[in-house]
Design an enzyme around this catalytic site. Structure first.
Site, PDB file in Angstrom:
ATOM      1  N   GLY A  20      68.304  28.871  17.124  1.00 47.34           N
ATOM      2  CA  GLY A  20      68.398  30.109  16.353  1.00 47.34           C
ATOM      3  C   GLY A  20      67.553  31.252  16.867  1.00 47.34           C
ATOM      4  CB  SER A  21      65.914  32.129  20.083  1.00 48.83           C
ATOM      5  OG  SER A  21      66.952  32.120  21.026  1.00 48.83           O
ATOM      6  CG  ASN A  22      70.881  34.818  20.721  1.00 47.83           C
ATOM      7  OD1 ASN A  22      70.737  35.934  21.194  1.00 47.83           O
ATOM      8  ND2 ASN A  22      71.087  33.742  21.484  1.00 47.83           N
ATOM      9  CB  ILE A  97      86.261  25.569  18.994  1.00 46.64           C
ATOM     10  CG1 ILE A  97      85.475  25.453  20.306  1.00 46.64           C
ATOM     11  CG2 ILE A  97      87.476  26.482  19.164  1.00 46.64           C
ATOM     12  CD1 ILE A  97      86.204  24.737  21.410  1.00 46.64           C
ATOM     13  CG  LEU A  98      84.795  29.421  14.124  1.00 42.86           C
ATOM     14  CD1 LEU A  98      84.310  30.863  14.004  1.00 42.86           C
ATOM     15  CD2 LEU A  98      84.522  28.662  12.824  1.00 42.86           C
ATOM     16  CG  HIS A 114      79.636  32.245  26.851  1.00 40.81           C
ATOM     17  ND1 HIS A 114      79.763  30.976  26.346  1.00 40.81           N
ATOM     18  CD2 HIS A 114      79.811  32.139  28.191  1.00 40.81           C
ATOM     19  CE1 HIS A 114      80.021  30.135  27.338  1.00 40.81           C
ATOM     20  NE2 HIS A 114      80.060  30.818  28.462  1.00 40.81           N
ATOM     21  CG  ASP A 150      83.331  30.844  25.534  1.00 35.85           C
ATOM     22  OD1 ASP A 150      82.885  31.172  24.426  1.00 35.85           O
ATOM     23  OD2 ASP A 150      83.009  29.798  26.108  1.00 35.85           O
ATOM     24  CD  GLU A 179      71.959  34.129  25.327  1.00 36.13           C
ATOM     25  OE1 GLU A 179      72.237  33.859  24.152  1.00 36.13           O
ATOM     26  OE2 GLU A 179      71.908  33.247  26.221  1.00 36.13           O
TER      27      GLU A 179
HETATM   28  C1  GAR Z   1      72.380  30.773  23.578  1.00 39.93           C
HETATM   29  O1  GAR Z   1      72.080  30.760  24.945  1.00 39.93           O
HETATM   30  C2  GAR Z   1      73.836  31.139  23.376  1.00 39.93           C
HETATM   31  O2  GAR Z   1      74.299  32.105  24.267  1.00 39.93           O
HETATM   32  C3  GAR Z   1      74.507  29.812  23.608  1.00 39.93           C
HETATM   33  O3  GAR Z   1      73.672  28.878  22.974  1.00 39.93           O
HETATM   34  C4  GAR Z   1      72.320  29.350  22.993  1.00 39.93           C
HETATM   35  C5  GAR Z   1      71.788  29.338  21.591  1.00 39.93           C
HETATM   36  O4  GAR Z   1      70.436  29.647  21.554  1.00 39.93           O
HETATM   37  N1  GAR Z   1      75.825  29.809  23.081  1.00 39.93           N
HETATM   38  C6  GAR Z   1      76.826  29.134  23.641  1.00 39.93           C
HETATM   39  O5  GAR Z   1      76.699  28.441  24.615  1.00 39.93           O
HETATM   40  C7  GAR Z   1      78.148  29.294  22.925  1.00 39.93           C
HETATM   41  N2  GAR Z   1      79.218  28.928  23.770  1.00 39.93           N
HETATM   42  P1  GAR Z   1      69.739  30.062  20.185  1.00 39.93           P
HETATM   43  O6  GAR Z   1      70.125  28.983  19.156  1.00 39.93           O
HETATM   44  O7  GAR Z   1      68.271  30.010  20.491  1.00 39.93           O
HETATM   45  O8  GAR Z   1      70.213  31.422  19.790  1.00 39.93           O
END
Ligand code: GAR
Length: 193
Positions: A20-22, A97-98, A114, A150, A179
């Site tokens: 969940g850093s994003n 995948i939704l 992504h 994607d 990101e």
């Molecule tokens: C991120 O790098 C995101 O781009 C990737 O998972 C990571 C989640 O990090 N997403 C995918 O690969 C989706 N296809 P986070 O939980 O720290 O945000």
């Protein structure tokens, strides 16, 4: 999409599966004056997702849905989204995948981030594949979600240099940092701000 700010921010739901850093960066952004969104709901397929801590810290409503029965999970998610008047969905490390029928309910209103320069390296294990192919650059992409994995329209991309020393772990770290900057920027772009 209509640009709204201040008390009329558009209610967003963020879907996560892991760290969940994003999500953290989106919550931080959503609290700024310039943000067109407020993060009102956090949904996950993984009750143990570390990112759920950010829901607790920020007092944001969170819910887990069991994707063993995907149809049912999606139906329940839709009910929750409607109940909370959610208008936009940000996928942030959501690893399911939704379905087409779910996406239809939020057409053009679901974004994803992504960790590659799409259309290159769709799917999983992006960093290792980029390194194995001796790419000079990789990066991250924010795009609209369609029923094809994607593949929806690209909103913004950020290039990141791959150095000779990079492993998939160090590259993932470098890209993740970008990101966190790219997702808020993409939201501003979506709202014409
Ligand atoms: C991120 O790098 C995101 O781009 C990737 O998972 C990571 C989640 O990090 N997403 C995918 O690969 C989706 N296809 P986070 O939980 O720290 O945000």
């Amino acid at each position: 999409m209509v640009p709204l700010t201040g008390p009329n921010k558009v209610k967003a739901a963020v879907f996560i599966s892991g760290t969940g850093s994003n999500l953290k960066s989106l919550i931080k952004f959503s609290k700024t004056k310039k943000s067109p969104i407020s993060v009102s709901l956090i949904l996950t397929d993984n009750s143990k997702a570390k990112g759920l801590d950010f829901a607790n810290i920020n007092k944001i409503k969170k819910k887990t849905f069991n994707f063993k029965k995907k149809n049912l999970a999606e139906k329940r998610m839709l009910i929750e989204l409607k109940k909370n008047k959610i208008q936009i969905i940000c996928l942030a490390g959501f690893m399911k995948i939704l379905s087409k029928s779910f996406i239809k309910n939020f057409k053009g209103k679901i974004l994803n981030i992504h960790p590659s320069l799409l259309p290159k390296y769709k799917g999983l294990n992006t960093h290792q594949r980029a390194i194995d192919n001796k790419e000079k650059h990789s990066g991250c992409t924010v795009h609209y979600v369609t029923s094809k994995l994607d593949s929806g329209k690209i909103i913004l991309k950020k290039k990141v240099k791959i150095s000779k020393k990079d492993t998939s772990k160090t590259l993932a770290k470098k890209i993740l940092k970008q990101e966190h900057i790219l997702y808020p920027k993409a939201l501003l772009k979506v709202f014409n701000l």
